[in-house]
Design an enzyme around this catalytic site. Structure first.
Site, PDB file in Angstrom:
ATOM      1  N   HIS A 141      27.535  12.762 -15.103  1.00 32.74           N
ATOM      2  CA  HIS A 141      27.371  11.219 -15.224  1.00 32.74           C
ATOM      3  C   HIS A 141      28.592  10.808 -15.318  1.00 32.74           C
ATOM      4  O   HIS A 141      29.750  11.459 -15.699  1.00 32.74           O
ATOM      5  CB  HIS A 141      26.437  11.050 -16.431  1.00 32.74           C
ATOM      6  CG  HIS A 141      26.024   9.476 -16.685  1.00 32.74           C
ATOM      7  ND1 HIS A 141      27.068   8.503 -17.240  1.00 32.74           N
ATOM      8  CD2 HIS A 141      24.971   8.728 -16.559  1.00 32.74           C
ATOM      9  CE1 HIS A 141      26.517   7.614 -17.399  1.00 32.74           C
ATOM     10  NE2 HIS A 141      25.396   7.206 -16.813  1.00 32.74           N
ATOM     11  N   ASP A 218      25.986  17.538 -22.177  1.00 27.29           N
ATOM     12  CA  ASP A 218      25.358  16.056 -22.123  1.00 27.29           C
ATOM     13  C   ASP A 218      23.613  16.191 -22.398  1.00 27.29           C
ATOM     14  O   ASP A 218      23.141  16.706 -21.112  1.00 27.29           O
ATOM     15  CB  ASP A 218      25.644  15.424 -20.892  1.00 27.29           C
ATOM     16  CG  ASP A 218      25.194  13.966 -20.541  1.00 27.29           C
ATOM     17  OD1 ASP A 218      24.417  13.704 -21.339  1.00 27.29           O
ATOM     18  OD2 ASP A 218      25.673  13.302 -19.687  1.00 27.29           O
ATOM     19  N   GLN A 221      19.484  13.484 -21.097  1.00 27.97           N
ATOM     20  CA  GLN A 221      18.195  13.421 -20.472  1.00 27.97           C
ATOM     21  C   GLN A 221      17.367  14.551 -20.861  1.00 27.97           C
ATOM     22  O   GLN A 221      16.155  14.883 -20.451  1.00 27.97           O
ATOM     23  CB  GLN A 221      18.269  13.476 -18.908  1.00 27.97           C
ATOM     24  CG  GLN A 221      19.010  12.472 -18.325  1.00 27.97           C
ATOM     25  CD  GLN A 221      18.183  10.935 -18.363  1.00 27.97           C
ATOM     26  OE1 GLN A 221      17.120  11.014 -18.536  1.00 27.97           O
ATOM     27  NE2 GLN A 221      18.924  10.030 -18.396  1.00 27.97           N
ATOM     28  N   LYS A 244      16.758   6.649 -25.289  1.00 29.79           N
ATOM     29  CA  LYS A 244      16.023   7.375 -24.306  1.00 29.79           C
ATOM     30  C   LYS A 244      14.845   8.021 -25.037  1.00 29.79           C
ATOM     31  O   LYS A 244      14.196   8.969 -24.088  1.00 29.79           O
ATOM     32  CB  LYS A 244      17.043   8.246 -23.428  1.00 29.79           C
ATOM     33  CG  LYS A 244      18.199   7.504 -22.737  1.00 29.79           C
ATOM     34  CD  LYS A 244      19.017   8.423 -22.194  1.00 29.79           C
ATOM     35  CE  LYS A 244      20.098   7.737 -21.354  1.00 29.79           C
ATOM     36  NZ  LYS A 244      19.938   6.399 -20.316  1.00 29.79           N
ATOM     37  N   CYS A 383      25.119   6.031 -11.956  1.00 23.37           N
ATOM     38  CA  CYS A 383      26.169   6.407 -12.579  1.00 23.37           C
ATOM     39  C   CYS A 383      26.754   7.749 -12.154  1.00 23.37           C
ATOM     40  O   CYS A 383      27.209   8.653 -12.696  1.00 23.37           O
ATOM     41  CB  CYS A 383      26.439   6.326 -14.043  1.00 23.37           C
ATOM     42  SG  CYS A 383      26.145   4.762 -14.699  1.00 23.37           S
TER      43      CYS A 383
END
Length: 425
Positions: A141, A218, A221, A244, A383
């Site tokens: 990202h 990261d 998600q 999220k 992104c």
């Protein structure tokens, strides 16, 4: 589609906690709920961008503002004490959720992006030099890619990228070549927000640690969609966002191993992060407060913990099983269409999203047509512009799922895509 083993929660009872899912859409978007055309059921499939917020989390925000609204760490009075305890305990709850050792390892940030920047600036600008390298993946990202790219430019550190294979998975042989004794940091997305790929984080951690490098994960998600334990992953740092995973916007979390956070200088300066100030010198507060300058997002932090409670009560294994079910079904249905290109891997290597393109239809046009049928998806480069350049696609459409979505909503997506294909045929 058959249910997976361990899939046991009642989707309809979950949906009842989200009044927004009863919305009907259409008509004039500047006056929602008005006009005769505002009669299409909402099918919300943009959860990788942000999920909706259930009533218990909204209640946690309202309870704070209605019952004990006060600044934290600044007052002796009862409201401030109550707010401080609730805000601090929120750190404890988030730490427990991801297997951290305690609140000292959890810094509340605005989002995943700020967490990336915190480490890149507070650690990277101080520790990196021209002799060092930072290793990313080609599916990063922009919050990771751009941040480390700019830190590399300022420090002279080499920024390398692990290649993505044609099937959307990482080339781990190439990873072993990129990560060497010059490597100081490996920063990798756990679940790709564009491809859905679930990356082998533990393997990357082992490669990094073999060369005395650190691993930044990261988790934007992954933490909201599957069980995540930072010890099992081998993560030195991990970041994710509340919005999220049924939480409010404006807050996220950075996990960092305590000894690493202790050694880092603050990213921001001001009130609440200091212990002692003179006109000549300042000393810093204990972890995690030395990284939380100024008045923090108190209501959001408390609601963050409520969101953790909410998804934990469902069970993260159930969340993962439900997302896997929907993503596999969507992947299967879309792959049956000759003029549709589906990106990323199938099966157990994919998270709960599917990106695709319809031949001859720009993703933005597709999203607009789907919106006419009440189906909300994301269209664009998500992104991940360099990744889309590699894919040879200016943009893609992305359907992403969460605990309140249904198989019937995937069918509605496919029906709307069929309508778009006929329109552009």
């Amino acid at each position: 589609m058959e249910r997976q083993e361990g899939y046991a929660f009642d989707v309809e009872s979950v949906r009842a906690d989200f009044p927004i899912l009863d919305r009907r859409v259409g008509g004039d978007p500047t006056t929602p709920g008005e006009g005769p055309e505002d009669d299409t059921p909402l099918v919300y499939l943009d959860n990788a961008a942000t999920t909706h917020t259930p009533d218990p989390v909204v209640d946690a925000i309202a309870d704070y503002y209605r019952g004990y609204n006060a600044n934290v760490h600044r007052g002796i009075h009862q409201l401030s004490q109550e707010a401080s305890v609730a805000y601090e305990e929120a750190h404890d709850r988030v730490a427990e959720f991801i297997g951290a050792d305690g609140r000292e390892e959890i810094v509340f940030t605005k989002n995943t992006t700020e967490a990336e920047n915190l480490v890149a600036h507070a650690w990277g600008l101080r520790e990196l030099g021209p002799e060092d390298s930072v290793v990313l993946t080609e599916m990063e990202h922009h919050s990771s890619l751009v941040t480390w790219q700019q830190v590399g430019k300022r420090t002279g550190a080499d920024v390398r990228f692990i290649a993505v294979e044609e099937d959307g998975t990482l080339d781990m042989d190439h990873a072993a070549e990129c990560i060497d004794d010059s490597t100081a940091m490996v920063s990798a997305v756990h679940v790709s927000n564009a491809l859905g790929t679930i990356n082998p984080i533990r393997e990357l951690a082992d490669l990094a640690h073999d060369h005395d490098a650190y691993l930044f994960v990261d988790g934007a998600q992954s933490v909201p969609t599957r069980p995540v334990d930072v010890g099992d992953l081998g993560a030195d740092f991990l970041a994710f966002s509340a919005h999220k995973m049924c939480g409010p916007t404006g807050i996220g979390a950075l996990y960092g191993r305590k000894e690493l956070l202790d050694a880092m200088e603050p990213f921001l300066y001001g009130g609440d992060m200091i212990r002692r100030v003179t006109y000549e010198e300042s000393t810093w507060e204990d972890l995690p407060w030395k990284f939380e300058a100024g008045t923090p997002s108190i209501a959001q932090g408390i609601a963050f913990a409520a969101a953790v409670d909410y998804v934990d009560d469902i069970g993260m294994e159930h969340v993962r099983a439900h997302e896997d079910l929907l993503a596999a079904y969507a992947h299967e249905r879309l792959s049956e269409l000759d003029d549709v290109t589906v990106y990323g891997p199938p099966g157990d290597r994919r998270g709960g999203l599917v990106s695709f393109n319809v031949e001859g239809v720009h993703a933005h046009d597709l999203s607009s047509i789907l919106n006419d049928f009440g189906v909300a998806i994301r269209a664009g480069d998500h992104c991940t512009q360099p990744l889309h350049d590699k894919l040879g696609a200016a943009a893609s459409a992305r359907a992403s799922f969460y605990v309140y979505n249904t198989v019937e909503e995937v069918d509605a997506l496919i029906d709307a895509v069929d309508e778009a294909r006929e329109l552009f045929a």
